[in-house]
Design a protein around this motif. Structure first.
Motif, PDB file in Angstrom:
ATOM      1  N   VAL A  19       0.853  -1.195   0.000  1.00 47.75           N
ATOM      2  CA  VAL A  19       0.000   0.000   0.000  1.00 47.75           C
ATOM      3  C   VAL A  19       0.885   1.241   0.000  1.00 47.75           C
ATOM      4  O   VAL A  19       0.659   2.177  -0.774  1.00 47.75           O
ATOM      5  N   ARG A  22       2.478   1.773  -3.358  1.00 46.74           N
ATOM      6  CA  ARG A  22       1.498   2.288  -4.326  1.00 46.74           C
ATOM      7  C   ARG A  22       1.247   3.770  -4.082  1.00 46.74           C
ATOM      8  O   ARG A  22       1.151   4.551  -5.029  1.00 46.74           O
ATOM      9  N   ILE A  23       1.148   4.176  -2.830  1.00 46.67           N
ATOM     10  CA  ILE A  23       0.971   5.598  -2.500  1.00 46.67           C
ATOM     11  C   ILE A  23       2.151   6.400  -3.045  1.00 46.67           C
ATOM     12  O   ILE A  23       1.975   7.475  -3.631  1.00 46.67           O
ATOM     13  N   ILE A  26       1.845   6.699  -6.864  1.00 47.96           N
ATOM     14  CA  ILE A  26       0.806   7.661  -7.243  1.00 47.96           C
ATOM     15  C   ILE A  26       1.322   9.080  -7.033  1.00 47.96           C
ATOM     16  O   ILE A  26       1.147   9.951  -7.896  1.00 47.96           O
ATOM     17  N   MET A  88      -5.376  10.084  -2.501  1.00 44.94           N
ATOM     18  CA  MET A  88      -6.273   8.972  -2.162  1.00 44.94           C
ATOM     19  C   MET A  88      -7.101   8.532  -3.374  1.00 44.94           C
ATOM     20  O   MET A  88      -7.294   7.335  -3.601  1.00 44.94           O
ATOM     21  N   PHE A  91      -4.948   6.559  -5.677  1.00 45.99           N
ATOM     22  CA  PHE A  91      -4.758   5.203  -5.162  1.00 45.99           C
ATOM     23  C   PHE A  91      -5.973   4.345  -5.492  1.00 45.99           C
ATOM     24  O   PHE A  91      -5.846   3.232  -6.011  1.00 45.99           O
ATOM     25  N   SER A  94      -6.183   3.365  -9.029  1.00 47.77           N
ATOM     26  CA  SER A  94      -5.115   2.468  -9.475  1.00 47.77           C
ATOM     27  C   SER A  94      -5.435   0.996  -9.221  1.00 47.77           C
ATOM     28  O   SER A  94      -4.798   0.119  -9.802  1.00 47.77           O
TER      29      SER A  94
END
Length: 112
Positions: A19, A22-23, A26, A88, A91, A94
């Motif tokens: 997570v 991924r943040i 992004i 957010m 995310f 995605s």
């Protein structure tokens, strides 16, 4: 954390590495400045509880840097604040259909 330098993402503890990665992806793709902070055993936020609910819900903590927290003169940057929903939403968009970010447990220890 520095006010006006972008939201922060927390590493460690209740923050699932996939997570958090991924943040970070992004933020990079949207050119959102991102600060990083380390966490010990507890973040002091609802993220802790969410992370351990139902055997583990992959979580990531995005924070708004501020000064004088919990006082009548708390100070934040509106630029930082505006970047959080953008991060957010990026995310959420995605995530692919059927994609799962899962925690795997081995006895009482979390294994990534």
């Amino acid at each position: 954390m520095k006010v006006g330098q972008g939201p922060s993402v927390t590493h460690g503890g209740c923050n699932h590495p996939e997570v958090v990665a991924r943040i970070e992806q992004i933020a990079k793709s949207k050119k959102i400045p991102l600060q990083h902070e380390a966490m010990s055993s507890s973040s002091g936020t609802d993220t802790d509880v969410i992370f351990w609910t139902r055997g583990g819900i992959p979580s990531g903590l995005i924070s708004l840097p501020d000064r004088y927290m919990h006082s009548p003169v708390e100070v934040v940057s509106l630029k930082d604040l505006e970047k959080i929903p953008e991060l957010m939403a990026g995310f959420a968009l995605s995530l692919k259909a059927g994609e799962e970010l899962k925690l795997k447990f081995n006895c009482c220890e979390c294994v990534w």
